[in-house]
Design an enzyme around this catalytic site. Structure first.
Site, mmCIF file in Angstrom:
data_model
loop_
_atom_site.group_PDB
_atom_site.id
_atom_site.type_symbol
_atom_site.label_atom_id
_atom_site.label_comp_id
_atom_site.label_asym_id
_atom_site.label_seq_id
_atom_site.Cartn_x
_atom_site.Cartn_y
_atom_site.Cartn_z
ATOM 1 N N SER A 60 2.603 1.721 -0.705
ATOM 2 C CA SER A 60 2.589 0.425 -0.071
ATOM 3 C C SER A 60 2.360 0.480 1.442
ATOM 4 O O SER A 60 2.026 -0.549 2.044
ATOM 5 C CB SER A 60 3.912 -0.293 -0.343
ATOM 6 O OG SER A 60 4.992 0.395 0.255
ATOM 7 N N LYS A 72 5.589 -0.464 10.271
ATOM 8 C CA LYS A 72 5.376 -1.133 8.983
ATOM 9 C C LYS A 72 6.143 -2.444 9.000
ATOM 10 O O LYS A 72 7.281 -2.493 9.496
ATOM 11 C CB LYS A 72 5.867 -0.224 7.847
ATOM 12 C CG LYS A 72 5.597 -0.778 6.447
ATOM 13 C CD LYS A 72 6.009 0.216 5.350
ATOM 14 C CE LYS A 72 5.717 -0.302 3.956
ATOM 15 N NZ LYS A 72 6.088 0.662 2.887
ATOM 16 N N SER A 117 5.279 5.728 -1.332
ATOM 17 C CA SER A 117 4.554 4.849 -0.409
ATOM 18 C C SER A 117 4.266 5.392 0.977
ATOM 19 O O SER A 117 3.539 4.764 1.731
ATOM 20 C CB SER A 117 5.295 3.526 -0.259
ATOM 21 O OG SER A 117 4.996 2.717 -1.359
HETATM 22 N N1 GLN Z 1 3.858 2.481 -5.875
HETATM 23 C C1 GLN Z 1 5.261 2.459 -6.170
HETATM 24 C C2 GLN Z 1 5.679 1.066 -6.531
HETATM 25 O O1 GLN Z 1 4.838 0.249 -6.685
HETATM 26 C C3 GLN Z 1 6.057 2.982 -4.992
HETATM 27 C C4 GLN Z 1 6.169 2.003 -3.902
HETATM 28 C C5 GLN Z 1 6.960 2.497 -2.744
HETATM 29 O O2 GLN Z 1 7.188 3.717 -2.588
HETATM 30 N N2 GLN Z 1 7.437 1.565 -1.945
HETATM 31 O O3 GLN Z 1 6.808 0.753 -6.685
#
Ligand code: GLN
Length: 483
Positions: free
Chosen positions: A151, A76, A175
Site C-alpha cells: 500500500s 505516507k 506494504s
Molecule cells: N497487501 C496487503 C493487504 O492488502 C498488505 C497491506 C499492508 O501491508 N498494509 O492487506
C-alpha cells in the site's frame, strides 16, 4: 544533489553548500513537474514545508544539527501530522486535518527534517497496487502503465522518481517491501514494536509496523535511527536501549550464513524474478557468504491466516469511523443508525468494505473458533518455523514479490490474485520479524526486481550491513527511471 545520499545531503547542508530552503524548493519544483503524471502525493503544503526549511536553516547556522536536519522527507498519508490533512487514502478522511503528530512525525520534527508532503496509498493500507486509493492510482515511474505496488505505493514512486530525499511507509503484510521491490528502491519493516504506532492510523494493530523507504540501505539506517525508540503512548512499543542502526554497515560478510527457504523458490515465482534473485545470491557468495537450504513449511498458510486475522482487527479498528466525531458524514439521513450506515456506505471503498465484512464474519459467534482462533494457532506455527530456521542461518533471503510490477487494472477484479502478491512477505509480519527489500536487478519488461532479506528479531543492524555490502558491490540501487 537529488542523487546524493542522505549523508552527503546532510554534509552539504552543514557546509552551507546548499540551504534547506533551496533543497526543499528544488524538490517542490520537481514535484510540480512530475507528480501530475505519477500521482505520488495526496497533499502538499509548500508554505508549511518551506517554513520548516527556514527553521532548519536557522538550526544549521547555529550548528545544532542532527543527521536529518534540513532534509525533505515525504510521509505516507497514514501518519497524523498536526495541521496537515491526513486521509489514509480514504474518502472517509477527506476533510480530516490532524490536531496532533504521530510519534514518527514528531521524531522527524525534532530531528529538524522537513515534511515535504503526504504520499498516496491504498485506502487504509489495504491493497498491493495502490489502486484502492480514493485519490486515484499511483503510476510506477519505471513504466506509467504499471502499478507501483502497495500500500505504500505513493512513497515508493516518490523515492524512485526522486520526488523526495527519502520517505516513510508502513507494512502490515508487505506494504513497505513489495512497493519497494516494484519501484526499485530499498525499504525496511522493523521488528514489531521497534517503531511506535502512536498516531499511525490503525489497520491491523498486531501486524502494523512503520519503517523507512529510501534509495539505499545506508539511508535506511539513518532514517531508522530517527524513527525507532520507546514511546509510552503505544502499548506494544518496546523499551530497549537506543541503537545506532548504521553501526555495522562496514562489516565484511565473511562467514555469513544465508538461508534459502525452498518454499520461496517454488511454483508461482516468475522465472525472471527467480533468475535475478539467484544471480544476487551468487554475488553474496562472492562476498564470502555461505548458503544453507532451509524450509518454512507453513508459509503456504500465511495468506489464508492473514486474511482472517487482518480483516478481524480491521473490522474493529475501523468501527471508529462513524461520521460522528470526524471524517465523512452522509449529507442526508433519517436517524442516528441511518447516519452511521450511510456515512460508512459512502465513505469507504469496496476493498475496505470487503475486509470489514470478512472480519466481522470471522469474529462472530459460531465462527470465531472455526476461523479466528484457528488462524491464531497457525500464526504461532508460522512464527515457530522461523525460530527453527534461524538455528541454521543468520539471515533468510528470497524474492520480495513473485512478479515485477503488473499493469494497472490487471488484477483489479480478482482479489485472490492480488492477495498472492504478498506470498513471501506476510509470514514476516505474522511472526513480528524484521524484513527488507533491496533492488537486485531487472526482470521482464525491464522492471525492477527486489531481493528480500529477513532477519531475526532486533537484527536490523545486521540486515542493513548485509544490504549495504551488496550495494557497495553492485549499482542496482543507483539506477533511476528516466523521467
Ligand atoms: N497487501 C496487503 C493487504 O492488502 C498488505 C497491506 C499492508 O501491508 N498494509 O492487506
Amino acid at each position: 544533489m537529488i542523487q546524493s545520499s542522505l549523508t552527503q545531503m546532510g554534509a552539504a547542508l552543514r557546509a552551507k553548500k546548499i540551504s534547506s530552503v533551496e533543497l526543499t524548493q528544488n524538490y517542490l519544483d520537481r514535484i510540480s513537474t512530475l507528480n501530475p503524471a505519477l500521482n505520488a502525493y495526496i497533499t502538499l503544503n509548500p508554505e508549511v514545508s518551506l517554513e520548516q526549511a527556514r527553521a532548519a536553516d536557522v538550526r544549521l547556522a547555529a550548528g545544532k544539527t542532527d543527521a536529518l536536519t534540513g532534509i525533505p522527507i515525504a510521509q505516507k498519508d497514514i501518519f497524523c501530522a498536526k495541521g496537515w490533512r491526513t486521509t489514509c487514502g480514504s474518502k472517509m478522511l477527506h476533510n480530516f486535518v490532524s490536531p496532533y503528530d504521530a510519534h514518527v512525525i514528531s521524531q522527524f520534527n525534532s530531528a529538524g527534517a522537513i515534511n515535504l508532503g503526504k504520499t498516496n496509498m491504498d485506502e487504509f493500507a489495504m491493497g498491493s497496487s495502490n489502486e484502492t486509493s480514493y485519490y486515484g492510482t499511483v503510476k510506477n515511474p519505471w513504466d506509467t502503465a504499471r502499478v507501483p505496488g502497495g500500500s505504500s505505493g505513493g512513497t515508493a514512486a516518490a523515492v524512485a522518481a526522486r520526488l523526495c530525499a527519502a520517505a516513510t511507509g508502513t507494512d502490515t503484510g508487505g506494504s513497505i517491501r513489495q512497493p519497494a521491490a516494484l519501484c526499485g528502491i530499498s525499504g525496511l519493516k522493523p521488528t514489531y514494536g521497534v517503531v511506535s504506532r502512536y498516531g499511525m492510523i490503525a489497520f491491523a494493530s498486531s501486524l502494523d509496523q512503520a519503517g523507512p523507504m529510501a534509495r539505499s540501505a545506508e539511508d535506511l539506517a539513518l532514517l531508522l535511527n530517527t524513527m525507532a525508540g520507546f514511546d509510552e503512548r503505544d502499548s506494544t512499543s518496546l523499551q530497549r536501549d537506543k541503537e545506532d542502526y548504521a553501526r555495522d554497515l562496514v562489516k565484511p560478510l565473511n562467514g555469513l550464513r544465508i538461508g534459502l527457504p525452498k518454499e520461496f523458490f517454488a511454483e508461482g515465482l516468475g522465472s525472471d524474478v527467480a533468475q535475478t534473485v539467484e544471480t544476487s545470491i551468487g554475488e553474496y557468495k562472492k562476498l564470502g557468504a555461505t548458503i544453507v537450504d532451509i524450509s518454512l513449511p507453513n508459509t503456504k498458510l500465511s495468506i489464508p491466516v492473514y486474511y482472517v486475522l487482518a480483516p478481524a482487527e480491521a473490522s474493529s479498528n475501523l468501527s471508529r469511523f462513524d461520521g460522528v466525531r470526524y471524517g465523512y458524514r452522509a449529507p442526508e439521513y433519517t436517524d442516528l443508525a441511518d447516519m452511521y450506515e450511510k456515512s460508512r456506505a459512502q465513505g469507504f471503498g469496496a476493498e475496505v468494505k470487503r475486509r470489514i465484512m470478512i472480519g466481522t464474519y470471522v469474529l462472530s459467534h459460531g465462527y470465531y473458533d472455526a476461523y479466528y482462533l484457528q488462524a491464531q494457532k497457525i500464526r504461532r506455527l508460522i512464527a515457530q518455523d522461523f525460530v527453527e530456521a534461524f538455528k541454521q542461518c543468520d539471515v533468510i533471503m528470497g524474492p520480495t514479490s513473485p512478479s515485477t510490477a503488473f499493469k494497472l487494472g490487471e488484477k483489479g477484479d480478482d482479489p485472490v490474485q492480488m492477495y498472492l502478491s504478498d506470498i513471501y512477505t506476510i509470514a514476516v509480519n505474522l511472526a513480528g520479524l524484521p524484513g527488507m527489500s533491496i533492488p537486485c536487478g531487472f526482470g521482464a519488461n525491464n522492471m525492477p526486481v527486489g531481493l528480500q532479506i529477513i532477519g531475526n528479531y532486533f537484527d536490523e543492524a545486521r540486515m542493513l550491513n548485509v544490504a549495504h555490502q551488496f550495494q557497495l558491490a553492485t549499482d542496482w540501487h543507483t539506477r533511476a527511471p528516466k523521467l
